[in-house]
Design an enzyme around this catalytic site. Structure first.
Site, PDB file in Angstrom:
ATOM      1  N   TYR A  33       0.827  -1.201   0.000  1.00  0.00           N
ATOM      2  CA  TYR A  33       0.000   0.000   0.000  1.00  0.00           C
ATOM      3  C   TYR A  33       0.862   1.251   0.000  1.00  0.00           C
ATOM      4  O   TYR A  33       2.078   1.182   0.213  1.00  0.00           O
ATOM      5  CB  TYR A  33      -0.938   0.004   1.211  1.00  0.00           C
ATOM      6  CG  TYR A  33      -0.281   0.318   2.538  1.00  0.00           C
ATOM      7  CD1 TYR A  33       0.534  -0.605   3.189  1.00  0.00           C
ATOM      8  CD2 TYR A  33      -0.460   1.562   3.146  1.00  0.00           C
ATOM      9  CE1 TYR A  33       1.129  -0.323   4.406  1.00  0.00           C
ATOM     10  CE2 TYR A  33       0.139   1.854   4.365  1.00  0.00           C
ATOM     11  CZ  TYR A  33       0.925   0.913   4.990  1.00  0.00           C
ATOM     12  OH  TYR A  33       1.532   1.207   6.185  1.00  0.00           O
ATOM     13  N   ARG A  52       8.006   4.111  -4.954  1.00  0.00           N
ATOM     14  CA  ARG A  52       8.146   3.160  -3.848  1.00  0.00           C
ATOM     15  C   ARG A  52       7.160   1.997  -3.999  1.00  0.00           C
ATOM     16  O   ARG A  52       7.495   0.845  -3.713  1.00  0.00           O
ATOM     17  CB  ARG A  52       7.949   3.867  -2.502  1.00  0.00           C
ATOM     18  CG  ARG A  52       8.261   2.954  -1.316  1.00  0.00           C
ATOM     19  CD  ARG A  52       8.250   3.695  -0.001  1.00  0.00           C
ATOM     20  NE  ARG A  52       6.929   4.209   0.315  1.00  0.00           N
ATOM     21  CZ  ARG A  52       6.658   5.028   1.320  1.00  0.00           C
ATOM     22  NH1 ARG A  52       7.649   5.429   2.128  1.00  0.00           N
ATOM     23  NH2 ARG A  52       5.451   5.451   1.556  1.00  0.00           N
ATOM     24  N   LYS A 149       6.559  -1.884   1.796  1.00  0.00           N
ATOM     25  CA  LYS A 149       5.364  -1.311   2.441  1.00  0.00           C
ATOM     26  C   LYS A 149       4.193  -2.286   2.314  1.00  0.00           C
ATOM     27  O   LYS A 149       3.244  -2.079   1.554  1.00  0.00           O
ATOM     28  CB  LYS A 149       5.034   0.065   1.853  1.00  0.00           C
ATOM     29  CG  LYS A 149       4.176   0.912   2.804  1.00  0.00           C
ATOM     30  CD  LYS A 149       4.214   2.368   2.434  1.00  0.00           C
ATOM     31  CE  LYS A 149       3.232   3.209   3.240  1.00  0.00           C
ATOM     32  NZ  LYS A 149       3.370   3.122   4.679  1.00  0.00           N
ATOM     33  N   GLU A 182      12.215   2.483  13.831  1.00  0.00           N
ATOM     34  CA  GLU A 182      11.260   3.513  13.377  1.00  0.00           C
ATOM     35  C   GLU A 182       9.998   3.387  14.200  1.00  0.00           C
ATOM     36  O   GLU A 182       9.896   2.521  15.078  1.00  0.00           O
ATOM     37  CB  GLU A 182      10.966   3.335  11.888  1.00  0.00           C
ATOM     38  CG  GLU A 182      10.305   2.008  11.577  1.00  0.00           C
ATOM     39  CD  GLU A 182      10.015   1.798  10.087  1.00  0.00           C
ATOM     40  OE1 GLU A 182       9.876   2.787   9.352  1.00  0.00           O
ATOM     41  OE2 GLU A 182       9.906   0.624   9.690  1.00  0.00           O
ATOM     42  N   LEU A 207      11.173   1.522   6.741  1.00  0.00           N
ATOM     43  CA  LEU A 207      10.581   1.993   5.493  1.00  0.00           C
ATOM     44  C   LEU A 207      11.311   3.262   5.065  1.00  0.00           C
ATOM     45  O   LEU A 207      11.574   4.142   5.887  1.00  0.00           O
ATOM     46  CB  LEU A 207       9.097   2.300   5.710  1.00  0.00           C
ATOM     47  CG  LEU A 207       8.362   2.673   4.430  1.00  0.00           C
ATOM     48  CD1 LEU A 207       8.160   1.451   3.544  1.00  0.00           C
ATOM     49  CD2 LEU A 207       7.026   3.319   4.744  1.00  0.00           C
TER      50      LEU A 207
END
Ligand code: PDD
Length: 285
Positions: A33, A52, A149, A182, A207
Site C-alpha cells: 500500500y 516506492r 510497504k 522507526e 521503510l
C-alpha cells in the site's frame, strides 16, 4: 456527502465497496500500500510514492496492476470524487483473488486495486503538533523486510495499540542491539544537545519514508548538521528534540518518550520549523 472508493476498475459508494473473500490481501495480507498526503486538493509527492509502490510490488513479485499514469488518474479521480482538500489518499494493491493456497496463484491472476480518500481536520492536526505527542518504545518484532510497504501490519497495529493504552500516540521499535528502528507508522528522528539532527540510515530495517526524504531536503536547505546513524532509546531520551515523519502527519514533534520529557517537554523549534517548511520541499500534482 457520501464517500466513494475505487475498487478494481469501478468507483463505488464507500459503504458497498467490497473485495472478494478470497482476495489474497484479505486472507494472507499478500499486498502492499501507499498513503499520500492531499493538500489543497493536490497529491503530495505522488511520483515518489508511486516509485516506492513499484519497488514494493517488485520485491514481492506482484505485477503492477496498470501503468503508473493510469494509477495516477485513479488517485486524482478518487480525491476529486470525495472532494478532499486536505487529507490522505490510500492505495492498496494485492496479489488478487484466487483459491486459497499459500503459493502464488496462476500467472495472469489480476492484482486487486483499491483506492480510498478522506479528509482530515487541519485544526486538529495543528493542535496535535502544537502539543506534541508522547511515544513509547518496545521491541521490534517485525519480519526482516520492513522496507517493503506491506499491508501485513500486525506488529505495527499491536505496537500502536500499546502506545494508545499507555496514553501515547506512537510506538518506536527497538532492534536487538538497542537502536530505534522507526515508529509503527512513521520514521523517527532526534536533535541532539549540540544541534545535530539524527535519523536511522535507510536499509531493510525501516521503510524508506517519503516524508523522510522531504525532511532531508529541508535540513540541507537550512544548513543543519545531519547524521544518518542509528540512535538508542537512551540517546533519544537525552536529546533536545525528537520528532516523527509520515505522509499522514508530516513532521510531528515528540515531547515524551516512555513517560520522560524530551528537552523542556515542549515541541522543539527545529521540528516546528521543519513542519512549517515541509511543503516547500515537496512536489504537488
Ligand atoms: N505510514 N515507517 C512506517 C512503518 C510507516 O508505516 C510509515 C508511513 C513511515 C513513513 O513513510 P512516509 O513518510 O512515506 O509516509 C515510516 C503511513 C502513513 C501509514 O501506514 O498510514
Amino acid at each position: 456527502m457520501s464517500r466513494i472508493a475505487y475498487v478494481n476498475g469501478r468507483y463505488r459508494p464507500h459503504r458497498g465497496a467490497l473485495v472478494h473473500v478470497e482476495d489474497r490481501g484479505y486472507q494472507f495480507a499478500d499486498g502492499v500500500y501507499e498513503v499520500c498526503e492531499v493538500r489543497g486538493g493536490r497529491i503530495v509527492d505522488e511520483r515518489r510514492h508511486l516509485a516506492r509502490l513499484t519497488r514494493s510490488l517488485a520485491e514481492l513479485r506482484i505485477e503492477l496492476p496498470m501503468p503508473l499514469s493510469a494509477l495516477s488518474i485513479v488517485l486524482h479521480e478518487t480525491v476529486r470524487r470525495n472532494r478532499v482538500r486536505d487529507g490522505i489518499v490510500y492505495l492498496q494493491v494485492t496479489r488478487g483473488v484466487a483459491r486459497r493456497d499459500h503459493a502464488f496463484p496462476a500467472p495472469g491472476t489480476a492484482p486487486s486495486v483499491v483506492v480510498t480518500a478522506r479528509a482530515h481536520d487541519n485544526d486538529r492536526a495543528e493542535k496535535m503538533a502544537a502539543d506534541g505527542i508522547a511515544v513509547i518504545t518496545l521491541a521490534d518484532n517485525r519480519w526482516a523486510r520492513p522496507d517493503i510497504k506491506s499491508v501485513s501490519l500486525l506488529p505495527n497495529i499491536l505496537a500502536k495499540q500499546a502506545a494508545r493504552e499507555a496514553g501515547a500516540r506512537e510506538a518506536w521499535f527497538v532492534d536487538a542491539r538497542g537502536f530505534i528502528t522507526e515508529g509503527s507508522s512513521s520514521n523517527a528522528w532526534i536533535v541532539t544537545a549540540d544541534d545535530e539532527v539524527m535519523t536511522r540510515p535507510v536499509d531493510n530495517s525501516i521503510l524508506n519514508g517519503i516524508s523522510r526524504a522531504v525532511v532531508l531536503d529541508a535540513i540541507a536547505a537550512r544548513g543543519l548538521r545531519l547524521t544518518e546513524r542509528p540512535f538508542t532509546a537512551a540517546e533519544a531520551k537525552a536529546a533536545r528534540e525528537a520528532f516523527v515523519t509520515a505522509a499522514s502527519q508530516i513532521v510531528q514533534p515528540v515531547v515524551r518518550i516512555d513517560g520522560k520529557p524530551v528537552g523542556d517537554g515542549r515541541p522543539g523549534a527545529f521540528a516546528m520549523a521543519l513542519r512549517r517548511e515541509f511543503h516547500r520541499h515537496a512536489e504537488f500534482t
